[in-house]
Design an enzyme around this catalytic site. Structure first.
Site, PDB file in Angstrom:
ATOM      1  N   ARG A  38       0.815  -1.218   0.000  1.00 12.48           N
ATOM      2  CA  ARG A  38       0.000   0.000   0.000  1.00 12.48           C
ATOM      3  C   ARG A  38       0.848   1.266   0.000  1.00 12.48           C
ATOM      4  NH1 ARG A  38      -3.623   2.463   4.460  1.00 12.48           N
ATOM      5  NH2 ARG A  38      -5.245   3.550   3.270  1.00 12.48           N
ATOM      6  N   HIS A  42       0.313   4.532  -2.384  1.00 12.75           N
ATOM      7  CA  HIS A  42       0.081   5.883  -1.878  1.00 12.75           C
ATOM      8  C   HIS A  42       1.223   6.830  -2.225  1.00 12.75           C
ATOM      9  CE1 HIS A  42      -3.421   5.234   1.193  1.00 12.75           C
ATOM     10  NE2 HIS A  42      -3.575   4.523   0.103  1.00 12.75           N
ATOM     11  N   ASN A  70      -3.894   8.743   4.834  1.00 14.79           N
ATOM     12  CA  ASN A  70      -2.672   8.163   5.409  1.00 14.79           C
ATOM     13  C   ASN A  70      -2.642   8.158   6.932  1.00 14.79           C
ATOM     14  OD1 ASN A  70      -1.628   7.741   2.847  1.00 14.79           O
ATOM     15  ND2 ASN A  70      -0.506   9.691   2.810  1.00 14.79           N
ATOM     16  N   HIS A 169      -6.472  -5.841  -2.408  1.00 12.88           N
ATOM     17  CA  HIS A 169      -7.266  -6.026  -1.181  1.00 12.88           C
ATOM     18  C   HIS A 169      -7.541  -7.502  -0.899  1.00 12.88           C
ATOM     19  CE1 HIS A 169      -8.840  -1.570  -1.205  1.00 12.88           C
ATOM     20  NE2 HIS A 169      -7.543  -1.673  -1.005  1.00 12.88           N
TER      21      HIS A 169
END
Ligand code: HEM
Ligand SMILES: [Ca+2]
Ligand SMILES: [Ca+2]
Length: 296
Positions: A38, A42, A70, A169
């Site tokens: 992740r 990001h 975040n 996911h």
């Protein structure tokens, strides 16, 4: 400009060095693989894959760590620090933190049983970060399908790549705040699943906000295609997850990935390479940071 052989002369030990640290971090805590994957996402969605997410806030610098998507959520920074210091030992001053993120994301997927791909290198690290861009560019879990598609389009990624990348996911955890509205208000959710998630995520906001639930209820620490199988059973955890299988344009791709795991693996790997190509800093732009948390 990025290339898979970028560090073959300047740091031949790079790949094995990164892998060893990622491997031991995941052995200590399996969720860490999800967290590292992740972090790369990001990073790349906010002014490109430039290590911007790694910069700490200081008294006169606002970074991205406290942006809405975040704060209280992204993790794994200590592992990135450990990788960086191991890499600096074998080849000082040549490997960027952005390249380390891309490599650690790939290794995490591999270690958890997913596909592999050749990671391109040659990114340099930003001397800036943008909390505003982080708030604007990282999609929210309340997003509709069309919003998800447009937020990936804004990064040069197709709807198809969005659906493949969402398969991330299949690993990791989410906080109650991110799925509360879904388990209490959505109608496209399996009733038993909603009930069981409500057990650890109280309706009123407050105390239970940080309670965790697995994004993939079946195999939360294995990188497989259960994410898509769950969607077909209306057991997506996030509202945005279930948007991919809700009678719309993504349904057929979700069905395909449940039936052909190899198709998911191939599309996921290709889309990760594409995501890793978002707006890298090259040439004399940016720098090779010595410590990932701060500029040189
Ligand atoms: C399609 C739009 C996406 C949305 C709306 C979304 C949203 C979220 C949310 C809300 C969480 C839980 C965060 C928390 O509660 O702290 C999460 C976790 C996660 N996301 Fe996404 N995400 C998306 C796409 C992606 C992509 C493209 C990747 C990777 C390439 C990714 C990888 C992950 C991983 C691995 C976790 C678990 C992290 C952990 O356990 O530490 N997500 N995501
Ligand atoms: Ca970035
Ligand atoms: Ca899984």
């Amino acid at each position: 400009q990025l290339s898979t052989s970028y560090h073959s002369k300047s740091c031949p030990e790079l790949l094995e060095t990164v892998y060893a640290v990622v491997k031991s971090a995941i052995a200590k805590e399996r969720r860490m693989g999800a967290s590292l994957l992740r972090l790369h996402f990001h990073d790349c969605f906010v002014n490109g894959c430039d290590g911007s997410i790694l910069l700490d806030d200081t008294s006169n610098f606002i970074g991205e760590k406290n942006a809405g998507p975040n704060r209280n959520s992204v993790r794994g920074f200590n592992v990135i620090d450990d990788i960086k210091s191991a890499v600096e030992k074998v080849c000082p001053k040549v490997v960027s933190c952005a390249d380390i993120l891309a490599t650690a994301a790939r290794d995490s997927v591999v270690i958890l049983g997913g596909p592999t791909w050749e990671v391109k290198h040659g990114r340099r690290d930003a001397r800036s970060a943008s909390q505003g861009a982080a708030n604007r560019s990282i999609p929210a879990p309340t997003s509709s399908l069309s919003t998800l598609i447009s937020s990936f389009k804004a990064q040069g990624l197709s709807a198809k790549e969005m659906v493949a990348l969402s398969g991330s996911h299949t690993i990791g955890q989410a906080r109650c705040t991110t799925f509360r509205a879904r388990i209490y208000n959505d109608s496209n959710i399996d009733t038993g699943f909603a009930k069981s998630r409500q057990g650890n995520c109280p309706k009123t906001s407050g105390s239970g906000d940080n309670n965790l639930a697995p994004l993939d209820l079946q195999t939360p620490t294995a990188f497989d295609n259960y994410y898509y199988k769950n969607l077909i059973n209306r057991k997506g955890l996030l509202h945005s997850d279930q948007e991919l299988f809700n009678g719309g344009s993504a349904d057929s791709q979700v069905r395909k990935y449940t039936n052909y795991p190899e198709a998911f693996s191939a599309d996921f790997a290709a889309a990760m390479i594409k995501m890793g190509d978002i707006k890298p800093l090259t040439g004399s732009k940016g720098e090779i940071r010595k410590y990932c948390r701060r500029m040189n």
